[in-house]
Design a protein around this motif. Structure first.
Motif, PDB file in Angstrom:
ATOM      1  N   CYS A  10       5.810  -0.689   2.379  1.00 19.45           N
ATOM      2  CA  CYS A  10       4.906   0.359   1.920  1.00 19.45           C
ATOM      3  C   CYS A  10       5.665   1.455   1.175  1.00 19.45           C
ATOM      4  O   CYS A  10       6.835   1.720   1.455  1.00 19.45           O
ATOM      5  CB  CYS A  10       4.176   0.993   3.107  1.00 19.45           C
TER       6      CYS A  10
ATOM      7  N   ALA B 133      -3.677   4.532   0.225  1.00 16.74           N
ATOM      8  CA  ALA B 133      -4.553   3.660   1.020  1.00 16.74           C
ATOM      9  C   ALA B 133      -4.791   4.215   2.422  1.00 16.74           C
ATOM     10  O   ALA B 133      -5.829   3.946   3.032  1.00 16.74           O
ATOM     11  CB  ALA B 133      -3.954   2.262   1.111  1.00 16.74           C
TER      12      ALA B 133
ATOM     13  N   GLU C 281       0.815  -1.210   0.000  1.00 17.86           N
ATOM     14  CA  GLU C 281       0.000   0.000   0.000  1.00 17.86           C
ATOM     15  C   GLU C 281       0.854   1.269   0.000  1.00 17.86           C
ATOM     16  O   GLU C 281       2.056   1.235   0.286  1.00 17.86           O
ATOM     17  CB  GLU C 281      -0.926   0.011   1.217  1.00 17.86           C
TER      18      GLU C 281
END
Length: 462
Positions: free
Chosen positions: A256, A340, A235
């Motif tokens: 991430c 996200a 994400e």
């Protein structure tokens, strides 16, 4: 019978302005049994001697005989100060071992006692219950939060803490006043060297920062880990008030991609440094701008200039190449274009920034963005809305009242009511002070807020 020896430091309640270490000295005479060295082991283990052998911290049980330093005899220090305090059984046993009794002086000085014991000898009796020996530590620096009644003794307190913790080189006291723009606490030096640049480890990351110029709170380590655990490795996380990276770096290490922003130039400087030092430069984009501007343009900027695709957690270049070949044998992983999570860790005012989300995915927002040349349709890209994690304070101590208070303020700024589809969650982070609680409210950004069409002449409410 429990035998005790008073080893407390001498009272020195006259001290106030400076620490006099020489005032802390105490001679404690105790009974000692003089024995041949070969008999020491059996005497120490004898049942009849149980409870009679001295057991003071940092005081040896067996010592060299000062009267006969070159002989084979040693002294066993006993837990009594007068021979009459010995039991008849222990006296008889020592005689059977050809032991003779003598007096040995235990010399205790400033180095013997703990910080708490020294301060209990110095502070007025009415202040002893809250003796301020607790502190938070970052690298070589300790910081205290002294209550007003201890301020007349602040330099003595700082010096004692410095003396008793060998890893420390600097001790400071946080002041109530804070920098109004960048929200870091002002502080004063209590003891040691004025070196505020520290190195601190957390969540397998190494942080370097100037503690006097940026915000850092070690009590939030659990909260940092809690949120990072919610992120999936593939994400993109947008950290609005990133500081020096306590959320951004662990998230990047996890895999991430992170858009990390902070308005404070000092925070930005150390954030960029920490990104490089932790070898996550390919996953973190650092910026230094107002949080509102960051929120307004983060989505369109990312859509126009995506982050590299997910290749796994932090690995060496060779490991990444192997992993890339295994997972994507013919092509690179798809770039990451959708945020996200938004993290908003500025509890004093983060809620007031929530209205910046209004219209961030609408056509008017896209057309006014510096990156509007992107042909990406944000409505298609954001088929799932981002989660927002907003830290805040409330004066409500009861959970239900706190939830009502926080939810009301959040909905006012968003311009809509949060419902079940927004997956609202409220987490108590910690109690900051009496009637002041820190919470994190998490919710999925309402579609109506993100795609709200605002007239070009109407600014987003401040």
């Amino acid at each position: 019978m429990l035998l005790t020896i008073d080893t407390s430091p001498p009272a020195a309640r006259w001290m106030k302005d400076s620490l006099d270490r020489s005032a802390f000295h105490r001679t404690i005479p105790v009974v000692a049994a003089r024995l041949s060295a070969v008999k020491m082991g059996s005497v120490l283990k004898a049942e009849v001697m149980r409870g009679l052998i001295i057991n003071l911290p940092k005081v040896r049980t067996v010592v060299t005989d000062p009267e006969y330093p070159d002989s084979e005899t040693k002294l066993i220090l006993l837990r009594v100060q007068h021979e009459v305090d010995l039991t008849a059984a222990s006296r008889s046993y020592l005689e059977s071992q050809n032991a003779s009794l003598t007096t040995y002086n235990i010399e205790l000085d400033y180095n013997y006692w703990t910080a708490d014991e020294i301060l209990h000898a110095i502070l007025p009796e009415e202040l002893l219950d809250g003796s301020p020996t607790g502190f938070s530590m970052m690298g070589h620096l300790a910081h205290l939060n002294l209550n007003d009644e201890y301020l007349p003794y602040k330099h003595i307190i700082g010096q004692v803490i410095l003396d008793k913790n060998k890893r420390l080189r600097t001790v400071v006291n946080k002041l109530d006043s804070i920098d109004t723009q960048f929200r870091f606490f002002k502080m004063e030096l209590l003891a040691g060297e004025p070196n505020y640049v520290v190195e601190h480890s957390e969540s397998d990351c190494r942080f370097k920062f100037d503690f006097s110029r940026v915000y850092w709170n070690s009590r939030l380590q659990t909260e940092h880990a809690r949120l990072v655990n919610m992120f999936q490795p593939d994400e993109v996380v947008a950290d609005v008030f990133a500081g020096v990276g306590p959320f951004a770096l662990p998230a990047a290490k996890k895999g991430c991609a992170v858009l990390a922003n902070d308005l404070n130039p000092e925070s930005y400087k150390y954030l960029a440094m920490n990104v490089k030092n932790n070898k996550v430069s390919d996953r973190v984009r650092a910026s230094c701008e107002d949080g509102r501007e960051f929120i307004r343009h983060a989505a369109t900027r990312l859509a126009a200039d995506p982050m590299p695709g997910f290749l796994g957690p932090s690995l060496s270049q060779s490991q990444r190449r192997v992993l890339s070949q295994q997972q994507y044998p013919t092509s690179q992983p798809p770039p990451r274009q959708r945020i996200a999570h938004f993290v908003m860790n500025l509890p004093d005012s983060a809620i007031t920034f929530l209205d910046a989300f209004r219209g961030i995915l609408a056509s008017s927002s896209s057309s006014s963005s510096p990156s509007s040349k992107s042909a990406i349709d944000l409505a298609v890209l954001y088929d799932v809305m981002p989660m927002v994690h907003c830290h805040c304070f409330t004066r409500e101590s009861e959970r239900e009242a706190a939830e009502r208070d926080i939810l009301h303020r959040v909905e006012q700024r968003l311009g809509c009511v949060l419902s079940a589809e927004n997956e609202v969650g409220l987490h108590l982070v910690r109690s900051v002070a009496p009637n002041k609680e820190m919470y994190c409210i998490s919710f999925r950004l309402p579609h109506a807020t993100a795609f709200e069409e605002l007239p070009p002449s109407e600014p987003i409410p401040q």
